[in-house]
Design a protein around this motif. Structure first.
Motif, PDB file in Angstrom:
ATOM      1  N   GLN A 252       0.860  -1.181   0.000  1.00 28.94           N
ATOM      2  CA  GLN A 252       0.000   0.000   0.000  1.00 28.94           C
ATOM      3  C   GLN A 252       0.898   1.233   0.000  1.00 28.94           C
ATOM      4  O   GLN A 252       1.702   1.419   0.930  1.00 28.94           O
ATOM      5  CB  GLN A 252      -0.916   0.008   1.214  1.00 28.94           C
ATOM      6  CG  GLN A 252      -1.921  -1.134   1.223  1.00 28.94           C
ATOM      7  CD  GLN A 252      -2.978  -0.976   0.135  1.00 28.94           C
ATOM      8  OE1 GLN A 252      -3.825  -0.097   0.188  1.00 28.94           O
ATOM      9  NE2 GLN A 252      -2.921  -1.841  -0.872  1.00 28.94           N
ATOM     10  N   PHE A 253       0.735   2.071  -1.022  1.00 27.80           N
ATOM     11  CA  PHE A 253       1.708   3.126  -1.265  1.00 27.80           C
ATOM     12  C   PHE A 253       1.039   4.499  -1.379  1.00 27.80           C
ATOM     13  O   PHE A 253       0.019   4.653  -2.040  1.00 27.80           O
ATOM     14  CB  PHE A 253       2.492   2.826  -2.543  1.00 27.80           C
ATOM     15  CG  PHE A 253       3.190   1.491  -2.495  1.00 27.80           C
ATOM     16  CD1 PHE A 253       4.336   1.325  -1.732  1.00 27.80           C
ATOM     17  CD2 PHE A 253       2.684   0.395  -3.184  1.00 27.80           C
ATOM     18  CE1 PHE A 253       4.976   0.098  -1.675  1.00 27.80           C
ATOM     19  CE2 PHE A 253       3.313  -0.830  -3.136  1.00 27.80           C
ATOM     20  CZ  PHE A 253       4.469  -0.988  -2.377  1.00 27.80           C
ATOM     21  N   GLY A 254       1.654   5.470  -0.714  1.00 23.83           N
ATOM     22  CA  GLY A 254       1.201   6.850  -0.803  1.00 23.83           C
ATOM     23  C   GLY A 254      -0.104   7.141  -0.095  1.00 23.83           C
ATOM     24  O   GLY A 254      -0.977   7.800  -0.662  1.00 23.83           O
ATOM     25  N   PRO A 255      -0.290   6.701   1.155  1.00 22.70           N
ATOM     26  CA  PRO A 255      -1.559   6.988   1.838  1.00 22.70           C
ATOM     27  C   PRO A 255      -1.680   8.478   2.145  1.00 22.70           C
ATOM     28  O   PRO A 255      -0.721   9.126   2.560  1.00 22.70           O
ATOM     29  CB  PRO A 255      -1.456   6.164   3.123  1.00 22.70           C
ATOM     30  CG  PRO A 255       0.014   6.078   3.400  1.00 22.70           C
ATOM     31  CD  PRO A 255       0.653   5.981   2.037  1.00 22.70           C
ATOM     32  N   GLY A 256      -2.863   8.996   1.907  1.00 27.79           N
ATOM     33  CA  GLY A 256      -3.058  10.420   2.185  1.00 27.79           C
ATOM     34  C   GLY A 256      -4.415  10.910   1.765  1.00 27.79           C
ATOM     35  O   GLY A 256      -5.326  10.140   1.483  1.00 27.79           O
ATOM     36  N   HIS A 277       0.674   0.020  -6.035  1.00 32.29           N
ATOM     37  CA  HIS A 277       1.928  -0.085  -6.769  1.00 32.29           C
ATOM     38  C   HIS A 277       2.728   1.189  -6.539  1.00 32.29           C
ATOM     39  O   HIS A 277       2.171   2.235  -6.196  1.00 32.29           O
ATOM     40  CB  HIS A 277       1.668  -0.275  -8.270  1.00 32.29           C
ATOM     41  CG  HIS A 277       0.898   0.866  -8.891  1.00 32.29           C
ATOM     42  ND1 HIS A 277       1.500   2.008  -9.372  1.00 32.29           N
ATOM     43  CD2 HIS A 277      -0.433   1.037  -9.072  1.00 32.29           C
ATOM     44  CE1 HIS A 277       0.580   2.826  -9.851  1.00 32.29           C
ATOM     45  NE2 HIS A 277      -0.603   2.270  -9.673  1.00 32.29           N
ATOM     46  N   THR A 278       4.021   1.088  -6.738  1.00 33.78           N
ATOM     47  CA  THR A 278       4.855   2.274  -6.620  1.00 33.78           C
ATOM     48  C   THR A 278       4.825   3.049  -7.936  1.00 33.78           C
ATOM     49  O   THR A 278       4.435   2.524  -8.981  1.00 33.78           O
ATOM     50  CB  THR A 278       6.302   1.897  -6.279  1.00 33.78           C
ATOM     51  OG1 THR A 278       6.801   1.036  -7.318  1.00 33.78           O
ATOM     52  CG2 THR A 278       6.371   1.186  -4.934  1.00 33.78           C
ATOM     53  N   GLY A 279       5.257   4.304  -7.869  1.00 37.53           N
ATOM     54  CA  GLY A 279       5.278   5.129  -9.068  1.00 37.53           C
ATOM     55  C   GLY A 279       3.887   5.378  -9.596  1.00 37.53           C
ATOM     56  O   GLY A 279       2.894   5.313  -8.876  1.00 37.53           O
TER      57      GLY A 279
END
Length: 319
Positions: A252-256, A277-279
């Motif tokens: 889990q990427f970039g929570p906000g 996913h990243t990016g």
């Protein structure tokens, strides 16, 4: 305690849930960035299957004709108010889009069937890139928080706070509440944005998002004593470390871009978006892979929220 279906609603970034009486309303940025939609249910779970109703669509030209971002629907002094950001084009000026903030009103009882009209630009002392307006009532007064470019501060945006004289008019001089200062707030892009308020016991909290909108995106936190003057910056405490960040283990990427609500039993729920996913897959403007997620969170003995980690996807929910 159950685990929410994860994703909760797919392809909906910048999620916002309003709990009003016995009703829950959901809105978010739609992948086409072309309008404002609402889902309604009597339970949080019901929002997943509720039919989206588009209550406003952007014009073909003019200052509100492109990139409708980060909508929130609030109840302000017996009126429904949609806060959102819009741009006149998809062009960059000095490295930024040219978004400004707007307030759209509905005076009918049912926001899904009522007439939305009287769209007002929210005028700020700095006529610069601005977005992510959110509303709260505190100390018997109405307040607006938002993100805006300050030409004197390196980076994309800082956080501002001001009292409102009506839903679209700032009263007095806004407070520059927070600027990117820590390394995690400047990772990839110097950003403080997406403020959201939370009151618990004797404190008012402001959660916000920082960094580039990829796997480096994360959440920070400010707080103030409930009785302190919110327009005095030295009354605020800003945490030096993020409070909610990417989980490589859980993918889990970039929570906000969070907000807060309570479930039908009054338990605290964090609403946010992440990618799995990243990016980014191509152009960030047409990458719909940020999905709405929900999770319960707890309170520590010192009175601070404990958001934990963004949980892995499960697609179903467990008792």
């Amino acid at each position: 305690m159950k685990t929410w279906p994860n994703p909760f609603i797919t392809q909906r970034a910048d999620p916002f849930i309003l709990h009003c009486g016995q009703d829950y309303y959901f809105t978010a940025s739609v992948p086409e960035y072309d309008g404002l939609e609402i889902r309604h249910a009597n339970t949080l779970e019901g929002l997943r299957e509720a039919k989206p109703v588009t209550v406003w669509h952007k014009p073909d030209s003019g200052p509100l004709s492109q990139l409708i971002w980060a909508p929130e629907m609030h109840r302000v002094d017996d009126r429904w108010v949609f806060y959102f950001a819009a741009a006149p084009s998809r062009d960059y000026v000095d490295g930024l889009f040219q978004h400004r903030m707007y307030a759209l009103l509905c005076e009918d009882a049912d926001p899904l069937k009522g007439r939305w009209h009287s769209c007002h630009q929210i005028i700020t002392p700095l006529d610069t890139f601005s977005l992510d307006a959110t509303y709260c009532q505190h100390q018997g007064r109405n307040w607006l928080l938002w993100a805006q470019k300050n030409p004197a501060v390196p980076g994309n945006s800082c956080l501002y706070l001001a009292e409102l004289s009506n839903p679209w008019t700032i009263k007095g001089q806004p407070l520059l509440l927070s600027c990117p200062e820590y390394a995690w707030e400047k990772a990839g892009a110097s950003v403080n944005e997406a403020p959201s308020t939370l009151i618990h016991n004797n404190r008012l909290f402001v959660a916000y998002s920082a960094g580039a909108t990829d796997e480096r995106y994360c959440m920070g936190l400010l707080w103030i004593d409930i009785d302190a003057d919110p327009l005095q910056r030295n009354n605020w405490i800003k945490l030096a470390n993020p409070v909610f960040s990417s989980s490589w283990e859980n993918k889990q990427f970039g929570p906000g871009h969070c907000c807060f609500t309570v479930d039908e039993r009054g338990r605290d729920v964090l609403i946010y978006h992440t990618r799995n996913h990243t990016g980014m897959k191509g152009d960030a403007l047409i990458d719909p892979s940020r999905h709405t997620r929900l999770k319960y969170f707890n309170w520590r003995a010192d009175g601070m929220p404990d958001f934990g980690l963004p949980p892995a996807e499960n697609h179903t929910h467990k008792p």
